[in-house]
Design a protein around this motif. Structure first.
Motif, PDB file in Angstrom:
ATOM      1  N   CYS A  70      77.528  38.168  44.139  1.00 57.31           N
ATOM      2  CA  CYS A  70      76.984  37.148  45.133  1.00 57.31           C
ATOM      3  C   CYS A  70      76.770  37.522  46.507  1.00 57.31           C
ATOM      4  O   CYS A  70      75.773  37.463  47.235  1.00 57.31           O
ATOM      5  N   VAL A  71      77.835  38.102  47.131  1.00 59.75           N
ATOM      6  CA  VAL A  71      77.940  38.617  48.551  1.00 59.75           C
ATOM      7  C   VAL A  71      77.119  40.044  48.726  1.00 59.75           C
ATOM      8  O   VAL A  71      76.334  39.880  49.795  1.00 59.75           O
ATOM      9  N   ILE A  72      77.249  40.660  47.669  1.00 54.82           N
ATOM     10  CA  ILE A  72      76.410  42.171  47.834  1.00 54.82           C
ATOM     11  C   ILE A  72      74.663  41.429  47.583  1.00 54.82           C
ATOM     12  O   ILE A  72      73.980  42.046  48.533  1.00 54.82           O
ATOM     13  N   LEU A  73      74.305  40.530  46.812  1.00 47.26           N
ATOM     14  CA  LEU A  73      72.943  40.076  46.581  1.00 47.26           C
ATOM     15  C   LEU A  73      72.662  39.392  48.275  1.00 47.26           C
ATOM     16  O   LEU A  73      71.342  39.730  48.582  1.00 47.26           O
ATOM     17  N   VAL A  74      73.458  38.694  48.742  1.00 48.93           N
ATOM     18  CA  VAL A  74      72.843  38.022  49.796  1.00 48.93           C
ATOM     19  C   VAL A  74      72.772  38.949  50.964  1.00 48.93           C
ATOM     20  O   VAL A  74      71.965  38.734  52.059  1.00 48.93           O
ATOM     21  N   SER A  75      73.646  39.977  51.251  1.00 50.72           N
ATOM     22  CA  SER A  75      73.401  40.764  52.131  1.00 50.72           C
ATOM     23  C   SER A  75      72.614  41.914  51.958  1.00 50.72           C
ATOM     24  O   SER A  75      72.000  42.188  52.917  1.00 50.72           O
ATOM     25  N   TYR A  76      72.372  42.525  51.046  1.00 52.85           N
ATOM     26  CA  TYR A  76      71.446  43.806  50.748  1.00 52.85           C
ATOM     27  C   TYR A  76      70.180  43.504  50.543  1.00 52.85           C
ATOM     28  O   TYR A  76      69.177  44.222  51.026  1.00 52.85           O
ATOM     29  N   THR A  77      70.045  42.086  50.040  1.00 51.80           N
ATOM     30  CA  THR A  77      68.433  41.790  49.879  1.00 51.80           C
ATOM     31  C   THR A  77      67.534  41.672  51.128  1.00 51.80           C
ATOM     32  O   THR A  77      66.471  42.346  51.610  1.00 51.80           O
ATOM     33  N   PRO A  78      68.031  40.973  52.259  1.00 51.35           N
ATOM     34  CA  PRO A  78      67.240  41.000  53.501  1.00 51.35           C
ATOM     35  C   PRO A  78      67.443  42.430  54.248  1.00 51.35           C
ATOM     36  O   PRO A  78      66.513  42.761  54.835  1.00 51.35           O
ATOM     37  N   ALA A  79      68.727  42.912  53.982  1.00 53.95           N
ATOM     38  CA  ALA A  79      68.683  44.247  54.863  1.00 53.95           C
ATOM     39  C   ALA A  79      67.889  45.377  54.386  1.00 53.95           C
ATOM     40  O   ALA A  79      66.978  46.154  55.045  1.00 53.95           O
ATOM     41  N   PHE A  80      67.470  45.399  52.686  1.00 57.96           N
ATOM     42  CA  PHE A  80      66.570  46.319  52.443  1.00 57.96           C
ATOM     43  C   PHE A  80      65.214  45.803  52.841  1.00 57.96           C
ATOM     44  O   PHE A  80      64.324  46.780  53.209  1.00 57.96           O
ATOM     45  N   PHE A  81      64.972  44.612  52.798  1.00 58.75           N
ATOM     46  CA  PHE A  81      63.686  44.095  53.030  1.00 58.75           C
ATOM     47  C   PHE A  81      63.340  44.396  54.582  1.00 58.75           C
ATOM     48  O   PHE A  81      62.096  44.899  54.731  1.00 58.75           O
ATOM     49  N   SER A  82      64.245  44.239  55.537  1.00 59.50           N
ATOM     50  CA  SER A  82      63.922  44.537  56.999  1.00 59.50           C
ATOM     51  C   SER A  82      63.923  46.058  56.946  1.00 59.50           C
ATOM     52  O   SER A  82      63.239  46.307  57.881  1.00 59.50           O
ATOM     53  N   PHE A  83      64.732  46.899  56.432  1.00 58.84           N
ATOM     54  CA  PHE A  83      64.439  48.245  56.582  1.00 58.84           C
ATOM     55  C   PHE A  83      63.369  48.769  56.082  1.00 58.84           C
ATOM     56  O   PHE A  83      62.544  49.548  56.865  1.00 58.84           O
ATOM     57  N   LEU A  84      62.918  48.352  55.017  1.00 54.74           N
ATOM     58  CA  LEU A  84      61.501  48.838  54.357  1.00 54.74           C
ATOM     59  C   LEU A  84      60.208  48.486  55.147  1.00 54.74           C
ATOM     60  O   LEU A  84      59.518  49.341  55.379  1.00 54.74           O
ATOM     61  N   THR A  85      60.245  47.263  55.663  1.00 51.42           N
ATOM     62  CA  THR A  85      59.227  46.691  56.487  1.00 51.42           C
ATOM     63  C   THR A  85      59.222  47.099  57.685  1.00 51.42           C
ATOM     64  O   THR A  85      57.919  47.512  58.165  1.00 51.42           O
ATOM     65  N   HIS A  86      60.003  47.542  58.496  1.00 53.15           N
ATOM     66  CA  HIS A  86      60.184  48.294  59.735  1.00 53.15           C
ATOM     67  C   HIS A  86      59.252  49.663  59.604  1.00 53.15           C
ATOM     68  O   HIS A  86      58.728  50.172  60.567  1.00 53.15           O
TER      69      HIS A  86
END
Length: 321
Positions: free
Chosen positions: A248-264
């Motif tokens: 659960c912690v991994i999903l909460v942390s990695y989901t917005p991190a990957f989205f932010s990284f890719l959209t940038h």
């Protein structure tokens, strides 16, 4: 180059806009942001206190969780006070040195968080796939060494970022369309060739977050293979239950991190305000959610926390006291 041109291309301060297009709602947006920060401080400080004072929690998973809590506190404290000063007092100016320090802390400590997730996945792998050797493999000395390696890796690999940014000419101005100083947001203000800088950033991202994610996935593949070989359904559920909080912690942390990284880097069609909101979710929400998830789903932590807040019943109070 004249002194005037040097000052123009290498400003001593930057201006943080906040969330472009939503300036009229900054005060309202600050309410959930401030609430999240308060819960983050209380939750992570409580978690650290519980792990420190409770001997039964001096186990690898909880020690790595304590390291993650410290990292969460650093990330949220590095960003939130300045964000709130922008929203409440319109104090948008930030000194260049402070801006570069913020870039280093956000990215290096976020990298450390990723390393702690990988360490926690390794702990789950050893606990489930090799339980008899768990205590002999993950001794306190080994845990300390893993934590030190994670911290050094994040500090060393991200240390060049501020120096790379310091030497760039900011011919597009010093106004950052963001709520905090972020590496790619600063790169977009320069007119110099930043291909080498971007390549280094992408390489570091792969060697840290990307590699950690691969190791986490590999660990859980081996865990699932071991779990599904267990003879009873009850044993399989119990084994998987010990991994629930971590997943659960991994999903909460990695989901917005990957989205932010890719959209940038690739999401040019995505609105700037949406990107900035997601970037804020990436640095604010996981620090709040991590102690909540582990507090609710982990029986040992939940038992200790409930014991701290348990009031004595009337029948426990003796007459005259």
């Amino acid at each position: 180059m004249s002194a005037a041109n040097w000052t123009f291309l290498h400003p001593s301060t930057f201006v943080l806009v906040g969330i472009p297009g939503l300036e009229a709602f900054h005060v309202w947006i600050s309410i959930p942001f401030c609430s999240i920060y308060i819960f983050s401080l209380l939750g992570n400080c409580l978690l650290l206190g519980v792990v420190k004072t409770e001997p039964s929690l001096h186990e690898p998973m909880y020690l790595f969780l304590a390291m993650l809590a410290v990292a969460d506190l650093v990330v949220s404290t590095t960003t939130l006070p300045k964000i709130l000063s922008i929203f409440w007092f319109r104090q948008r100016v930030i000194r260049a040195d402070a801006c570069l320090a913020q870039v280093f802390l956000i990215h290096s400590v976020s990298t450390m968080e990723s390393g702690f997730f990988a360490a926690m996945a390794f702990d789950r792998y050893v606990a489930i796939c090799n339980p008899l050797r768990h205590s002999s493999i993950l001794t306190n000395a080994v845990i300390a060494k893993i934590g030190l390696v994670v911290v050094i890796r994040g500090a060393v690999l991200l240390c060049p970022h501020p120096f790379l940014l310091r030497g760039l000419p900011y011919c597009k101005g010093n106004i950052i369309s963001h709520t905090y100083c972020e590496f790619m947001a600063l790169v977009k203000l320069t007119c110099a060739d930043t291909q080498a800088t971007k390549t280094y950033s992408l390489t570091v991202a792969f060697l840290t977050g990307g590699l950690d994610f691969i190791l986490i996935v590999l660990s859980y593949i081996l865990i699932l293979r071991t779990v599904f070989r267990l003879p009873s359904k009850k044993a399989r559920i119990k084994s998987l239950g010990t991994c629930g909080s971590h997943v659960c912690v991994i999903l909460v942390s990695y989901t917005p991190a990957f989205f932010s990284f890719l959209t940038h880097r690739f999401g040019h069609s995505i609105g700037l305000s949406l990107h900035i909101i997601v970037a804020n979710i990436y640095v604010l929400v996981p620090p709040m959610m991590n102690p909540i998830i582990y507090g609710v789903r982990t029986k040992k932590i939940r038992k200790v926390v409930l014991g701290l807040f348990r009031f004595s019943s009337p029948r426990d109070i003796k007459p005259g006291k």
